[in-house]
Design an enzyme around this catalytic site. Structure first.
Site, short mmCIF file in Angstrom:
data_model
loop_
_atom_site.label_atom_id
_atom_site.label_comp_id
_atom_site.label_asym_id
_atom_site.label_seq_id
_atom_site.Cartn_x
_atom_site.Cartn_y
_atom_site.Cartn_z
N ASN A 474 -16.88 9.90 -2.70
CA ASN A 474 -16.96 8.91 -3.76
C ASN A 474 -15.86 9.19 -4.79
O ASN A 474 -15.14 10.18 -4.67
CB ASN A 474 -18.36 8.95 -4.40
CG ASN A 474 -18.54 10.18 -5.26
OD1 ASN A 474 -18.23 11.29 -4.83
ND2 ASN A 474 -19.06 10.01 -6.45
N CYS A 476 -15.65 10.46 -7.74
CA CYS A 476 -15.66 11.74 -8.47
C CYS A 476 -15.73 12.94 -7.53
O CYS A 476 -15.67 14.09 -7.98
CB CYS A 476 -16.81 11.78 -9.44
SG CYS A 476 -16.77 10.46 -10.67
N GLU A 478 -18.15 14.35 -6.00
CA GLU A 478 -19.34 15.19 -5.90
C GLU A 478 -20.23 14.74 -4.75
O GLU A 478 -21.13 15.47 -4.33
CB GLU A 478 -20.12 15.20 -7.23
CG GLU A 478 -21.08 14.05 -7.45
CD GLU A 478 -20.39 12.77 -7.88
OE1 GLU A 478 -21.10 11.81 -8.23
OE2 GLU A 478 -19.15 12.71 -7.87
#
Length: 539
Positions: A474, A476, A478
């Site tokens: 995704n 970011c 994470e």
């Protein structure tokens, strides 16, 4: 499931021990324009101004909330948990302008979130009893108001709007899996099943217009951005520049399509009801267009620098030419003639030396002959929200290079690195691995992109290898999992479980909170709708 109370009391309102206050919130543009102003916002007294601003500017529903609602009776659903819909018998007696509005009280937001989760949990048999459901609902409302926990943003944007207010909206092309039949079903409205997931990883095919292809991905991305979610994709299957096409001719290359997707994402602006588009673009390090991809943002940053510097040079030089003509004491004909006007000749020489295009110098001389004494020439600055950055590409995504161990070993050994065609796998070009690694490092230093994702290690840690590789993350990073999957997140505020006086951490309260919020996230998958049938099935 059974739940006990730790933060609330039986028979008492969940907010009884929390003091609420009236707040104001204001958002200004850099030029001073008021983008948002909200007054009489009810929020906990203990909150910070920043927390209230986020609630007021982003999370409170701005429109479509009926001023009068009524419960919708549903077999087997407790009265206190029944969803609501607009009460038209009351609304029709009100002036039209007073029938609908927005949320102004944070307690309504806490109620619609906790109520929606509890409602779907009840519908799918999560609770042993009505008492357990009520405890779940009360504990969640308290934890939200006390800032002990928070879900990811799309929950705040979307969850409970149908349950609390009967908001529907036209279907937006989402899907869900019917839990009773296991059949993928198309949603018939926008909010009955919300889009609560923040993080998506989507696949793409080397196809222009068909389902799963390039243009289809832009549509699916827009569907996610609209409701405040983010998405990532590995574009390595898209053929590189000059690879052959089945119908004859050659491909325009990956970058031409990435620029389209970047522009589409950029059309979703911050300052709306959700947030800016969040997008991750991944590319394998052996793609034929990898060097263009690595240096994409570096070149675009240089374009911005040229726009900023060049616009100021042109503005100064062109107005300088007009000024020396206007201030000349020579007659009308000679003042515009550089052979007769020494100051004009020097101004033109300076403009040419600084790179002002000859066409603009000629235009300004023609303007001067018509009596113009100054011109407005647009200048730019380096504000990332400014006009300069709006004219260049690559500003709406995080970019990452997927690096396998084989590449890192080639860098260590100073070996050549093959760039391979996407269609047949043949080597199109061979470059020095260290040169490419240096380009990646310099680009990251210059523009903060690309990031590096260590493909071999990531897939060694893959918990579901039988179901496929991990190709992307995704925005970011994470969330790193299989293509066509999604995750919804929540955060617990650890400081709320710490007793600073005794320097102890309340493990039992924390365990209780984890159990409640793990249940929230599981219920959220049951109630969710997704941007494609594949993601609905995999979720």
């Amino acid at each position: 499931m059974k739940f006990g109370r730790r933060f609330t009391r039986e028979g008492k309102d969940a907010f009884e021990d929390i003091r609420f206050a009236t707040w104001s919130s204001r958002l200004n543009a850099p030029d001073g324009r008021v983008l948002f102003e909200g007054n009489d916002i009810e929020a906990p007294e203990s909150w910070s101004q920043v927390a209230v601003d986020v609630l007021a500017q982003k999370y409170l529903r701005k429109a479509g909330v009926p001023t009068a609602t009524k419960p919708v009776e549903e077999a087997g659903v407790p009265v206190w948990l029944q969803r609501s819909e607009p009460d038209w018998a009351v609304l029709e007696r009100l002036p039209e302008s007073n029938r609908f509005g927005g949320e102004r009280d944070s307690r309504r937001v806490f109620r619609r979130l906790a109520g929606c989760w509890t409602y779907w949990g009840w519908k799918h048999g999560y609770f042993d009893s009505e008492s357990d459901a009520r405890i779940f609902y009360d504990e969640l409302r308290f934890m939200l108001a006390a800032q002990m926990a928070a879900p990811n943003s799309p929950q705040w944007f979307n969850t409970g709007l149908h349950w609390a207010y009967g908001i529907k909206g036209h279907a937006q092309g989402h899907f869900f899996v019917d839990p009773q039949t296991g059949v993928v079903t198309r949603s018939d409205n926008a909010y009955e099943r919300p889009q609560p997931h923040a993080c998506f990883i989507q696949s793409i095919k080397d196809d222009l217009v068909n389902e799963g292809g390039i243009m289809d991905l832009w549509e699916r991305e827009a569907r996610l951005f609209k409701y405040g979610s983010g998405t990532g994709t590995n574009f390595s299957c898209i053929r590189g520049e000059s690879e052959t096409l089945s119908g004859g001719g050659v491909s325009s290359g990956l970058m031409s399509f990435l620029k389209i997707g970047d522009r589409a994402a950029g059309a979703i602006k911050s300052g709306g009801t959700t947030r800016r588009a969040a997008k991750m673009v991944c590319l394998d390090v052996d793609h034929p267009d990898i060097e263009q991809f690595v240096n994409w943002k570096v070149v675009e940053e240089q374009k911005v620098a040229c726009l900023v510097a060049g616009s100021r040079v042109c503005e100064r030089a062109l107005n300088s030419i007009l000024k020396v003509i206007a201030e000349s004491t020579l007659d009308d004909h000679r003042r515009s003639d550089p052979r007769a006007n020494d100051d004009l000749r020097r101004a033109i020489v300076t403009a040419r030396r600084d790179g002002v295009p000859e066409t603009y110098i000629r235009k300004i001389l023609q303007f001067a002959a018509q009596g113009v004494t100054s011109v407005r020439f647009e200048t730019y600055d380096v504000d990332w929200n400014g006009a300069a950055y709006q004219t260049v590409s690559g500003q709406n995504s995080n970019n990452s290079v997927r690096v396998p161990n084989a590449f890192l070993k080639a860098v260590e050994r100073d070996e050549p690195w093959p760039l391979k065609a996407r269609v047949d796998g043949r080597v199109l070009k061979t470059i020095r691995a260290r040169d490419l690694w240096q380009q990646i490092a310099e680009a990251a230093w210059a523009s903060a992109d690309p990031g590096v994702q260590y493909d071999t290690t990531i897939n060694e840690w893959n918990t579901c290898p039988s179901d496929g590789r991990i190709n992307a993350s995704n925005p970011c990073s994470e969330y790193m999992f299989l293509d066509d999957t999604a995750c919804n997140l929540a955060s617990l505020n650890l400081m709320k479980f710490l007793d600073p006086r005794a320097a102890t951490f309340d493990v039992e309260n924390f365990r209780h909170a984890v159990r409640i919020w793990a249940t929230v996230l599981d219920v959220s998958v049951q109630m969710a709708q997704f941007p494609s049938p594949q993601i609905a099935e995999r979720s």
